[in-house]
Every structure is written in structure tokens, then in C-alpha cells.
Motif scaffolding. Structure first.
Motif, PDB file in Angstrom:
ATOM      1  N   ILE A 120      63.413 -51.167  46.161  1.00  0.00           N
ATOM      2  CA  ILE A 120      62.237 -50.561  45.552  1.00  0.00           C
ATOM      3  C   ILE A 120      62.182 -51.050  44.113  1.00  0.00           C
ATOM      4  O   ILE A 120      63.152 -50.916  43.368  1.00  0.00           O
ATOM      5  CB  ILE A 120      62.314 -49.020  45.600  1.00  0.00           C
ATOM      6  N   TYR A 121      61.054 -51.622  43.751  1.00  0.00           N
ATOM      7  CA  TYR A 121      60.856 -52.118  42.396  1.00  0.00           C
ATOM      8  C   TYR A 121      59.768 -51.311  41.715  1.00  0.00           C
ATOM      9  O   TYR A 121      58.797 -50.902  42.341  1.00  0.00           O
ATOM     10  CB  TYR A 121      60.467 -53.602  42.409  1.00  0.00           C
ATOM     11  N   SER A 122      59.920 -51.133  40.438  1.00  0.00           N
ATOM     12  CA  SER A 122      58.917 -50.434  39.634  1.00  0.00           C
ATOM     13  C   SER A 122      57.959 -51.444  39.044  1.00  0.00           C
ATOM     14  O   SER A 122      58.305 -52.631  38.886  1.00  0.00           O
ATOM     15  CB  SER A 122      59.606 -49.669  38.495  1.00  0.00           C
ATOM     16  N   PRO A 123      56.751 -50.999  38.676  1.00  0.00           N
ATOM     17  CA  PRO A 123      55.809 -51.915  38.020  1.00  0.00           C
ATOM     18  C   PRO A 123      56.473 -52.569  36.803  1.00  0.00           C
ATOM     19  O   PRO A 123      57.144 -51.913  36.019  1.00  0.00           O
ATOM     20  CB  PRO A 123      54.659 -50.999  37.598  1.00  0.00           C
ATOM     21  N   GLY A 124      56.306 -53.872  36.719  1.00  0.00           N
ATOM     22  CA  GLY A 124      56.868 -54.607  35.586  1.00  0.00           C
ATOM     23  C   GLY A 124      58.262 -55.165  35.833  1.00  0.00           C
ATOM     24  O   GLY A 124      58.754 -55.972  35.053  1.00  0.00           O
ATOM     25  N   ASP A 125      58.927 -54.735  36.902  1.00  0.00           N
ATOM     26  CA  ASP A 125      60.258 -55.272  37.214  1.00  0.00           C
ATOM     27  C   ASP A 125      60.150 -56.749  37.550  1.00  0.00           C
ATOM     28  O   ASP A 125      59.232 -57.178  38.253  1.00  0.00           O
ATOM     29  CB  ASP A 125      60.880 -54.556  38.417  1.00  0.00           C
ATOM     30  N   LYS A 126      61.096 -57.529  37.068  1.00  0.00           N
ATOM     31  CA  LYS A 126      61.162 -58.947  37.400  1.00  0.00           C
ATOM     32  C   LYS A 126      62.033 -59.081  38.640  1.00  0.00           C
ATOM     33  O   LYS A 126      63.182 -58.651  38.655  1.00  0.00           O
ATOM     34  CB  LYS A 126      61.765 -59.736  36.239  1.00  0.00           C
ATOM     35  N   ILE A 127      61.492 -59.648  39.683  1.00  0.00           N
ATOM     36  CA  ILE A 127      62.216 -59.779  40.943  1.00  0.00           C
ATOM     37  C   ILE A 127      62.977 -61.102  40.985  1.00  0.00           C
ATOM     38  O   ILE A 127      64.143 -61.148  41.343  1.00  0.00           O
ATOM     39  CB  ILE A 127      61.255 -59.659  42.144  1.00  0.00           C
ATOM     40  N   ILE A 128      62.300 -62.163  40.615  1.00  0.00           N
ATOM     41  CA  ILE A 128      62.909 -63.487  40.597  1.00  0.00           C
ATOM     42  C   ILE A 128      62.181 -64.319  39.553  1.00  0.00           C
ATOM     43  O   ILE A 128      61.001 -64.115  39.293  1.00  0.00           O
ATOM     44  CB  ILE A 128      62.861 -64.137  42.011  1.00  0.00           C
ATOM     45  N   THR A 129      62.900 -65.234  38.956  1.00  0.00           N
ATOM     46  CA  THR A 129      62.333 -66.090  37.920  1.00  0.00           C
ATOM     47  C   THR A 129      62.249 -67.522  38.437  1.00  0.00           C
ATOM     48  O   THR A 129      63.180 -67.995  39.095  1.00  0.00           O
ATOM     49  CB  THR A 129      63.208 -66.052  36.643  1.00  0.00           C
ATOM     50  N   GLN A 130      61.146 -68.182  38.116  1.00  0.00           N
ATOM     51  CA  GLN A 130      60.969 -69.568  38.543  1.00  0.00           C
ATOM     52  C   GLN A 130      62.168 -70.389  38.084  1.00  0.00           C
ATOM     53  O   GLN A 130      62.621 -70.280  36.953  1.00  0.00           O
ATOM     54  CB  GLN A 130      59.679 -70.145  37.961  1.00  0.00           C
ATOM     55  N   GLY A 131      62.685 -71.195  39.006  1.00  0.00           N
ATOM     56  CA  GLY A 131      63.834 -72.037  38.704  1.00  0.00           C
ATOM     57  C   GLY A 131      65.169 -71.424  39.115  1.00  0.00           C
ATOM     58  O   GLY A 131      66.178 -72.117  39.184  1.00  0.00           O
ATOM     59  N   ASP A 132      65.166 -70.128  39.383  1.00  0.00           N
ATOM     60  CA  ASP A 132      66.398 -69.485  39.862  1.00  0.00           C
ATOM     61  C   ASP A 132      66.780 -70.071  41.217  1.00  0.00           C
ATOM     62  O   ASP A 132      65.920 -70.310  42.057  1.00  0.00           O
ATOM     63  CB  ASP A 132      66.212 -67.970  40.039  1.00  0.00           C
ATOM     64  N   LYS A 133      68.068 -70.285  41.399  1.00  0.00           N
ATOM     65  CA  LYS A 133      68.552 -70.706  42.709  1.00  0.00           C
ATOM     66  C   LYS A 133      68.879 -69.445  43.480  1.00  0.00           C
ATOM     67  O   LYS A 133      69.562 -68.560  42.991  1.00  0.00           O
ATOM     68  CB  LYS A 133      69.765 -71.603  42.570  1.00  0.00           C
ATOM     69  N   SER A 134      68.364 -69.378  44.686  1.00  0.00           N
ATOM     70  CA  SER A 134      68.531 -68.156  45.454  1.00  0.00           C
ATOM     71  C   SER A 134      68.601 -68.479  46.938  1.00  0.00           C
ATOM     72  O   SER A 134      68.068 -69.484  47.393  1.00  0.00           O
ATOM     73  CB  SER A 134      67.349 -67.221  45.183  1.00  0.00           C
ATOM     74  N   ARG A 135      69.248 -67.613  47.692  1.00  0.00           N
ATOM     75  CA  ARG A 135      69.309 -67.752  49.144  1.00  0.00           C
ATOM     76  C   ARG A 135      68.558 -66.593  49.798  1.00  0.00           C
ATOM     77  O   ARG A 135      68.648 -66.392  50.994  1.00  0.00           O
ATOM     78  CB  ARG A 135      70.764 -67.764  49.589  1.00  0.00           C
TER      79      ARG A 135
END
Length: 138
Positions: free
Chosen positions: A109-124
């Protein structure tokens, strides 16, 4: 004295078991699991408690994760099937794959304004929005 201690310990374990069972029932009700799956889950919890005499079994950190894998899969798939059907990427996937994938899903659950992922992040990870909306910005 040890008989009294054992009796108290068993009582404490039973209270903890009943609390967990109550939480599991609430979870199943809140998530509208079918009556058949609910009955199987409750039956498994009762058998597990009786067989283990209330002793905590490994893997029980989360509500459903100390159940047999097939039952975990049924619960997870019931929870995610509708969401998977809405995702074009999963349109042609077979049910066996989606059932296994369902076991790997997690709700956040994310709140308004929360950053979920940033461009360029390596993720699976892959994020699917079940409810609400998000904004992509660069």
C-alpha cells in the motif's frame, strides 16, 4: 509444578492459535475467499495445531505460509486471478504458471506522493496496480 507449567504453556499456545485462527478467518472473509477454500484452510489449521500440540512450526511468519504449498497456491491464485486476467502480458499464460506466479506476489500500500521506483533503478520486480492509480514522471 512441572505439570502446572505444561498446562499453562499449552493454554498459552492454544490462545495464540485461536488468535491466529481468528486473523486467518478475518483475512479470508475480507478477501472473499470461496467457502470451499475457507473450509480447507480452517481444517488444515486445526489438524496442524493438533499434530504439533500448538508448538510453532517453521515458516509461520505470515498468516498462510505455514500451510501446505498446494493450499497456499489455491489461496494465492484465488486472490490474484482477477488481476492477472486484466493484464495483457498474462493473457496467453497457462493456469499452472499463473498459480505459481501468484505465490510470489505481495501486496503493498502506497500513499500519495510515495516513490515506488526511480528510472534507472535495477530491479527484478514487476508492479501491478490493483486499486488506485499512479503517476509516471521522468
Amino acid at each position: 509444578m512441572s505439570s502446572l507449567h505444561a498446562s499453562n504453556t499449552l493454554h498459552i499456545l492454544k490462545v495464540k492459535y485461536l488468535e491466529k485462527l481468528s486473523a486467518v478467518k478475518t483475512f479470508m472473509k475480507d478477501h472473499n475467499l470461496s467457502a470451499e477454500i475457507q473450509a480447507r484452510v480452517i481444517n488444515e489449521k486445526n489438524i496442524s495445531f493438533k499434530e504439533n500440540e500448538g508448538v510453532h512450526t517453521p515458516g509461520g511468519q505470515r498468516l498462510m505460509y505455514d500451510m501446505p504449498i498446494a493450499l497456499q497456491e489455491d489461496v494465492a491464485y484465488f486472490e490474484t486471478k482477477e488481476l492477472f486476467q486484466k493484464v495483457p502480458l498474462f493473457k496467453d499464460c497457462d493456469e499452472a504458471f499463473l498459480r505459481r506466479l501468484a505465490l510470489k506476489t505481495h501486496d503493498y500500500i502506497y500513499s500519495p506522493g510515495d516513490k515506488i521506483i526511480t528510472q534507472g533503478d535495477k530491479s527484478r520486480e514487476m508492479y501491478l496496480i490493483q486499486k488506485g492509480r499512479c503517476e509516471a514522471s521522468m
